[in-house]
Design a protein around this motif. Structure first.
Motif, PDB file in Angstrom:
ATOM      1  N   ALA A  97     -49.263  11.608   0.781  1.00  0.00           N
ATOM      2  CA  ALA A  97     -49.207  10.164   0.547  1.00  0.00           C
ATOM      3  C   ALA A  97     -48.597   9.449   1.751  1.00  0.00           C
ATOM      4  O   ALA A  97     -49.104   8.415   2.202  1.00  0.00           O
ATOM      5  CB  ALA A  97     -48.404   9.866  -0.717  1.00  0.00           C
ATOM      6  N   ASP A  98     -47.528  10.008   2.281  1.00  0.00           N
ATOM      7  CA  ASP A  98     -46.900   9.406   3.459  1.00  0.00           C
ATOM      8  C   ASP A  98     -47.817   9.470   4.681  1.00  0.00           C
ATOM      9  O   ASP A  98     -47.833   8.545   5.493  1.00  0.00           O
ATOM     10  CB  ASP A  98     -45.559  10.078   3.769  1.00  0.00           C
ATOM     11  N   SER A  99     -48.580  10.538   4.798  1.00  0.00           N
ATOM     12  CA  SER A  99     -49.518  10.651   5.915  1.00  0.00           C
ATOM     13  C   SER A  99     -50.599   9.577   5.830  1.00  0.00           C
ATOM     14  O   SER A  99     -50.952   8.957   6.836  1.00  0.00           O
ATOM     15  CB  SER A  99     -50.157  12.042   5.955  1.00  0.00           C
ATOM     16  N   TYR A 100     -51.112   9.342   4.620  1.00  0.00           N
ATOM     17  CA  TYR A 100     -52.103   8.275   4.453  1.00  0.00           C
ATOM     18  C   TYR A 100     -51.482   6.913   4.743  1.00  0.00           C
ATOM     19  O   TYR A 100     -52.085   6.065   5.402  1.00  0.00           O
ATOM     20  CB  TYR A 100     -52.706   8.285   3.047  1.00  0.00           C
ATOM     21  N   ALA A 101     -50.278   6.676   4.245  1.00  0.00           N
ATOM     22  CA  ALA A 101     -49.608   5.399   4.507  1.00  0.00           C
ATOM     23  C   ALA A 101     -49.378   5.210   6.001  1.00  0.00           C
ATOM     24  O   ALA A 101     -49.602   4.114   6.542  1.00  0.00           O
ATOM     25  CB  ALA A 101     -48.277   5.340   3.748  1.00  0.00           C
ATOM     26  N   LEU A 102     -48.957   6.277   6.675  1.00  0.00           N
ATOM     27  CA  LEU A 102     -48.719   6.194   8.117  1.00  0.00           C
ATOM     28  C   LEU A 102     -50.033   6.024   8.879  1.00  0.00           C
ATOM     29  O   LEU A 102     -50.102   5.277   9.853  1.00  0.00           O
ATOM     30  CB  LEU A 102     -47.972   7.438   8.607  1.00  0.00           C
ATOM     31  N   TYR A 103     -51.083   6.687   8.423  1.00  0.00           N
ATOM     32  CA  TYR A 103     -52.399   6.522   9.045  1.00  0.00           C
ATOM     33  C   TYR A 103     -52.835   5.058   8.982  1.00  0.00           C
ATOM     34  O   TYR A 103     -53.224   4.461   9.988  1.00  0.00           O
ATOM     35  CB  TYR A 103     -53.439   7.418   8.361  1.00  0.00           C
ATOM     36  N   LEU A 104     -52.766   4.462   7.785  1.00  0.00           N
ATOM     37  CA  LEU A 104     -53.202   3.073   7.634  1.00  0.00           C
ATOM     38  C   LEU A 104     -52.335   2.105   8.434  1.00  0.00           C
ATOM     39  O   LEU A 104     -52.841   1.156   9.037  1.00  0.00           O
ATOM     40  CB  LEU A 104     -53.221   2.678   6.154  1.00  0.00           C
ATOM     41  N   LYS A 105     -51.037   2.366   8.459  1.00  0.00           N
ATOM     42  CA  LYS A 105     -50.154   1.500   9.242  1.00  0.00           C
ATOM     43  C   LYS A 105     -50.465   1.623  10.737  1.00  0.00           C
ATOM     44  O   LYS A 105     -50.511   0.626  11.457  1.00  0.00           O
ATOM     45  CB  LYS A 105     -48.686   1.837   8.986  1.00  0.00           C
ATOM     46  N   THR A 106     -50.704   2.843  11.185  1.00  0.00           N
ATOM     47  CA  THR A 106     -51.010   3.067  12.598  1.00  0.00           C
ATOM     48  C   THR A 106     -52.321   2.380  12.972  1.00  0.00           C
ATOM     49  O   THR A 106     -52.433   1.755  14.034  1.00  0.00           O
ATOM     50  CB  THR A 106     -51.050   4.576  12.909  1.00  0.00           C
ATOM     51  N   LYS A 107     -53.331   2.478  12.087  1.00  0.00           N
ATOM     52  CA  LYS A 107     -54.601   1.781  12.340  1.00  0.00           C
ATOM     53  C   LYS A 107     -54.394   0.262  12.304  1.00  0.00           C
ATOM     54  O   LYS A 107     -54.959  -0.461  13.127  1.00  0.00           O
ATOM     55  CB  LYS A 107     -55.677   2.194  11.329  1.00  0.00           C
ATOM     56  N   ASN A 108     -53.604  -0.232  11.379  1.00  0.00           N
ATOM     57  CA  ASN A 108     -53.294  -1.654  11.315  1.00  0.00           C
ATOM     58  C   ASN A 108     -52.699  -2.118  12.646  1.00  0.00           C
ATOM     59  O   ASN A 108     -53.131  -3.131  13.209  1.00  0.00           O
ATOM     60  CB  ASN A 108     -52.318  -1.915  10.159  1.00  0.00           C
ATOM     61  N   PHE A 109     -51.732  -1.375  13.143  1.00  0.00           N
ATOM     62  CA  PHE A 109     -51.105  -1.748  14.415  1.00  0.00           C
ATOM     63  C   PHE A 109     -52.103  -1.607  15.569  1.00  0.00           C
ATOM     64  O   PHE A 109     -52.095  -2.411  16.500  1.00  0.00           O
ATOM     65  CB  PHE A 109     -49.851  -0.922  14.648  1.00  0.00           C
ATOM     66  N   HIS A 111     -52.967   0.142  22.216  1.00  0.00           N
ATOM     67  CA  HIS A 111     -54.178   0.205  21.401  1.00  0.00           C
ATOM     68  C   HIS A 111     -54.740   1.634  21.405  1.00  0.00           C
ATOM     69  O   HIS A 111     -55.060   2.184  20.352  1.00  0.00           O
ATOM     70  CB  HIS A 111     -55.196  -0.795  21.966  1.00  0.00           C
ATOM     71  N   LEU A 112     -54.825   2.240  22.572  1.00  0.00           N
ATOM     72  CA  LEU A 112     -55.343   3.608  22.679  1.00  0.00           C
ATOM     73  C   LEU A 112     -54.375   4.629  22.090  1.00  0.00           C
ATOM     74  O   LEU A 112     -54.792   5.579  21.427  1.00  0.00           O
ATOM     75  CB  LEU A 112     -55.659   3.941  24.140  1.00  0.00           C
ATOM     76  N   LEU A 113     -53.081   4.457  22.332  1.00  0.00           N
ATOM     77  CA  LEU A 113     -52.071   5.371  21.777  1.00  0.00           C
ATOM     78  C   LEU A 113     -52.118   5.364  20.254  1.00  0.00           C
ATOM     79  O   LEU A 113     -52.137   6.427  19.623  1.00  0.00           O
ATOM     80  CB  LEU A 113     -50.667   4.973  22.263  1.00  0.00           C
ATOM     81  N   PHE A 114     -52.153   4.184  19.654  1.00  0.00           N
ATOM     82  CA  PHE A 114     -52.175   4.094  18.194  1.00  0.00           C
ATOM     83  C   PHE A 114     -53.453   4.708  17.626  1.00  0.00           C
ATOM     84  O   PHE A 114     -53.417   5.374  16.588  1.00  0.00           O
ATOM     85  CB  PHE A 114     -52.049   2.643  17.731  1.00  0.00           C
ATOM     86  N   ASP A 115     -54.581   4.497  18.301  1.00  0.00           N
ATOM     87  CA  ASP A 115     -55.834   5.074  17.825  1.00  0.00           C
ATOM     88  C   ASP A 115     -55.795   6.597  17.894  1.00  0.00           C
ATOM     89  O   ASP A 115     -56.218   7.280  16.957  1.00  0.00           O
ATOM     90  CB  ASP A 115     -57.008   4.525  18.632  1.00  0.00           C
ATOM     91  N   GLU A 116     -55.274   7.127  18.981  1.00  0.00           N
ATOM     92  CA  GLU A 116     -55.159   8.591  19.140  1.00  0.00           C
ATOM     93  C   GLU A 116     -54.244   9.173  18.071  1.00  0.00           C
ATOM     94  O   GLU A 116     -54.556  10.195  17.456  1.00  0.00           O
ATOM     95  CB  GLU A 116     -54.605   8.888  20.536  1.00  0.00           C
TER      96      GLU A 116
END
Length: 170
Positions: free
Chosen positions: A36-48, A61-66
């Motif tokens: 659950a935390d991984s999904y939350a962190l994934y979505l937050k990272t994509k949001n950023f 932008h590239l760091l967050f996508d990677e």
């Protein structure tokens, strides 16, 4: 919000496992929390990734996508590990929200510096979750989970390190 107690695994989803059923439940619960935390962190990272702005836009932008791609890859491995222990995993966004400990960020604007700091803290929180998985797996005699979680921990620590270093000049 505390997660609901899990129902017994439906007969049609039972996976044979040679570990004690009670022990694997504690491992599965710990794995589902980090999932659950991984999904939350994934979505937050994509949001950023989508909303970063400023002089270091391209780099961040590239760091967050990677980093988001790396996190998403791990989610499947975590869920499959839950199933291999004979348990069931998360089924929906609402199920994720009931288990996550990493907080969402719905702000209209977040500075790049704050994005870096927040993602760093969240990755370190994920490391703590992985440590709880490792302990539960060790207590259960689940060598496979205990071993694989080390790679996930290392990846989260590396992401936190990169975010820290990127934020030094922000």
């Amino acid at each position: 919000m505390a997660p609901k107690k899990r129902k017994p695994v439906p007969e049609k989803l039972r996976t044979p496992a040679n570990l004690n059923r009670n022990d694997t439940v504690s491992v599965a619960e710990a794995l589902n929390r980090v999932l659950a935390d991984s999904y939350a962190l994934y979505l937050k990272t994509k949001n950023f990734h989508w909303h970063v702005s400023g002089p270091h836009f391209r780099d961040y932008h590239l760091l967050f996508d990677e980093q988001a791609a790396q996190i998403l890859l791990v989610t499947d491995l975590i869920a499959e590990r839950v199933r291999k222990t004979g348990n069931v995993t998360l089924r929906s966004i609402s199920d994720i929200s009931r288990h996550q400990t990493i907080r969402d960020n719905d702000a209209d604007f977040v500075s790049a510096k704050d994005m870096l700091e927040e993602l760093r803290a969240d990755n370190l929180a994920l490391v703590e979750g992985f440590r709880a998985v490792k302990k539960a797996a060790g207590d259960a005699g689940d060598n496979a989970t205990e071993g694989v979680v080390d790679d996930w921990t290392d990846q989260a620590e590396q992401r936190a390190w990169f975010l820290f270093e990127a934020g030094r000049g922000a």
